[in-house]
Design a protein around this motif. Structure first.
Motif, PDB file in Angstrom:
ATOM      1  N   VAL A 227       3.726   3.688   4.404  1.00 14.18           N
ATOM      2  CA  VAL A 227       2.661   2.686   4.387  1.00 14.18           C
ATOM      3  C   VAL A 227       3.202   1.307   4.771  1.00 14.18           C
ATOM      4  O   VAL A 227       4.231   0.866   4.243  1.00 14.18           O
ATOM      5  N   HIS A 228       2.482   0.644   5.681  1.00 11.04           N
ATOM      6  CA  HIS A 228       2.814  -0.757   5.986  1.00 11.04           C
ATOM      7  C   HIS A 228       2.225  -1.627   4.874  1.00 11.04           C
ATOM      8  O   HIS A 228       1.091  -1.390   4.436  1.00 11.04           O
ATOM      9  N   PRO A 229       2.957  -2.659   4.430  1.00 11.58           N
ATOM     10  CA  PRO A 229       2.501  -3.415   3.254  1.00 11.58           C
ATOM     11  C   PRO A 229       1.310  -4.347   3.492  1.00 11.58           C
ATOM     12  O   PRO A 229       0.927  -5.076   2.566  1.00 11.58           O
ATOM     13  N   GLU A 230       0.707  -4.333   4.670  1.00 12.75           N
ATOM     14  CA  GLU A 230      -0.566  -5.046   4.856  1.00 12.75           C
ATOM     15  C   GLU A 230      -1.737  -4.192   4.357  1.00 12.75           C
ATOM     16  O   GLU A 230      -2.890  -4.613   4.430  1.00 12.75           O
ATOM     17  N   SER A 231      -1.440  -3.001   3.849  1.00 13.46           N
ATOM     18  CA  SER A 231      -2.486  -2.097   3.357  1.00 13.46           C
ATOM     19  C   SER A 231      -2.877  -2.480   1.923  1.00 13.46           C
ATOM     20  O   SER A 231      -2.105  -3.132   1.210  1.00 13.46           O
ATOM     21  N   PRO A 232      -4.080  -2.033   1.484  1.00 10.98           N
ATOM     22  CA  PRO A 232      -4.510  -2.350   0.120  1.00 10.98           C
ATOM     23  C   PRO A 232      -3.558  -1.792  -0.943  1.00 10.98           C
ATOM     24  O   PRO A 232      -2.878  -0.784  -0.727  1.00 10.98           O
ATOM     25  N   ARG A 233      -3.577  -2.437  -2.114  1.00 11.12           N
ATOM     26  CA  ARG A 233      -2.668  -2.078  -3.208  1.00 11.12           C
ATOM     27  C   ARG A 233      -2.733  -0.587  -3.557  1.00 11.12           C
ATOM     28  O   ARG A 233      -1.699   0.067  -3.727  1.00 11.12           O
ATOM     29  N   GLU A 234      -3.935  -0.019  -3.670  1.00 11.54           N
ATOM     30  CA  GLU A 234      -4.063   1.390  -4.096  1.00 11.54           C
ATOM     31  C   GLU A 234      -3.403   2.327  -3.079  1.00 11.54           C
ATOM     32  O   GLU A 234      -2.906   3.399  -3.442  1.00 11.54           O
ATOM     33  N   VAL A 235      -3.427   1.937  -1.806  1.00 15.56           N
ATOM     34  CA  VAL A 235      -2.780   2.754  -0.764  1.00 15.56           C
ATOM     35  C   VAL A 235      -1.258   2.608  -0.887  1.00 15.56           C
ATOM     36  O   VAL A 235      -0.514   3.597  -0.831  1.00 15.56           O
ATOM     37  N   ILE A 236      -0.808   1.381  -1.098  1.00 21.22           N
ATOM     38  CA  ILE A 236       0.639   1.139  -1.258  1.00 21.22           C
ATOM     39  C   ILE A 236       1.179   1.927  -2.452  1.00 21.22           C
ATOM     40  O   ILE A 236       2.276   2.490  -2.403  1.00 21.22           O
TER      41      ILE A 236
END
Ligand code: 13P
Ligand code: SF4
Length: 353
Positions: A227-236
């Motif tokens: 996951v790239h960290p520009e993704s939403p928290r729940e995805v991270i």
């Protein structure tokens, strides 16, 4: 954590691009050889991001240019001896090249390739936000304008943000972060630093959805999630690896799994496949039934870079980047600090492909 009160809607119309006619094989081959000839004639190096079309990435590889993440693009452009840099990516990448190499001509296939993070953080509003926190050290993401970088103490990219903020935290600094709220939230959780965050987001990564990702993970239990960290928290929080584009490519090469679910722009698959030819790459889902997707895992501005626009800018030297010199000098201080920090902490920040 405090979120900025001033937030800005990114005009959705900005992400709708006109489709160009598809090229036939012969036309394509002719364009590629014209581009290679022009790169040579213009003493130019092609600096491409992983999210641009694979045909452009391939030309960069075959002509001694580079295909890289934002940090490496900046470093490569600065250190290269060419008198012209052609930056295939989005506008802030071309501007970063100009900040670091004012003596070089910097061309782009198009000057209209923006970034929602940059558009969502106008310099005047950012200045007012900054004025509310005079005690804070200002750290801005590279995905910003020259004017915003000129207001910063440090520029960072996603590959260096966590170690750099850790370093500032150890000095007792409070951080003002802009513009990506998901990346800011991730850095704050990783470092425990005292941070205030601007409320921006990336139109591509913001679309990844945790519920749909969970279903996909259940269908592929052996897959690692990148996951790239520009993704939403729940995805991270569902990720096995969180990292910049280069760090995600390194993970595909180095990890033992043979399947990967990838939550970032799908044009990165070109380099991931090169790095680990036998491995299976699966796109993370954007939106599922609840989709409001304007990107579907591909940045619409990165997609504006194509063979025809690259050939045109090389032929006519149009689409040149110019920046205000006073702003450039201020932005250079903050940008150079990033490169100096990266050089000193190289092993911690780079996952070179
Ligand atoms: P990287 O620095 O990880 O390449 O990210 C740039 C970017 O714009 C991601 O959306
Ligand atoms: Fe900006 Fe997102 Fe496109 Fe990256 S993917 S350039 S952050 S809009």
């Amino acid at each position: 954590m405090v979120l900025a009160e001033a937030t800005y809607d990114v005009p959705r119309t900005a992400v709708i691009t006109a489709a160009r006619p598809r090229l036939g094989d012969a036309e394509r081959a002719a364009l590629v050889s014209r581009i290679k000839r022009l790169l040579d004639e213009r003493d130019a190096a092609l600096v491409a991001h992983y999210y641009v079309d694979s045909s452009l990435q391939q030309i960069a590889e075959e002509t001694g240019g580079c295909v890289a993440d934002s940090l490496e693009m900046a470093r490569f452009g600065k250190e290269h001896s060419a008198s012209t840099l052609v930056v295939a990516g989005v506008r802030f990448m071309g501007e970063t090249a100009k900040i670091l190499s004012p003596e070089k001509r910097v061309l782009m296939p198009t000057l209209e390739a923006e970034c929602s993070l940059d558009l969502g953080c106008p310099a005047d509003a950012f200045r007012k936000f900054r004025e509310q926190y005079p005690e804070h050290t200002v750290v801005v993401y590279s995905n910003t304008s020259v004017a915003v970088k000129a207001l910063a103490d440090y520029v960072v990219t996603s590959s260096i943000a966590v170690p750099l903020v850790e370093h500032l935290r150890d000095q007792g600094k409070k951080i003002l972060w802009a513009p990506d709220r998901h990346l800011g939230d991730y850095i704050r959780r990783e470092t425990g630093a005292d941070m205030v965050l601007w409320d921006g987001s990336c139109v591509v990564h913001d679309e990844f959805r945790s519920r749909e990702l969970e279903k996909l993970c259940n269908a592929h239990p052996a897959a690692a999630v990148l996951v790239h960290p520009e993704s939403p928290r729940e995805v991270i929080l569902q990720a096995d690896v969180v990292g910049s584009t280069s760090q995600l490519i390194a993970a595909v090469r180095e990890r033992p799994e043979s399947e990967f679910i990838v939550a970032t722009d799908n044009r990165i698959f070109y380099k991931m496949q090169q790095a680990a030819p036998g491995k299976r790459l699966i796109e993370a889902p954007t939106g599922g039934h609840s989709a409001t997707c304007h990107s579907c895992a591909h940045c619409p501005w990165m997609a504006m870079n194509d063979l025809s626009s690259l050939a045109d800018t090389l032929e006519h030297c149009t689409h040149e980047i110019f920046v205000d010199d006073a702003e450039r000098v201020k932005a250079l201080t903050a940008t150079q600090r990033m490169l100096d920090f990266a050089a000193a902490h190289r092993r911690r920040v780079v996952g070179d492909a």
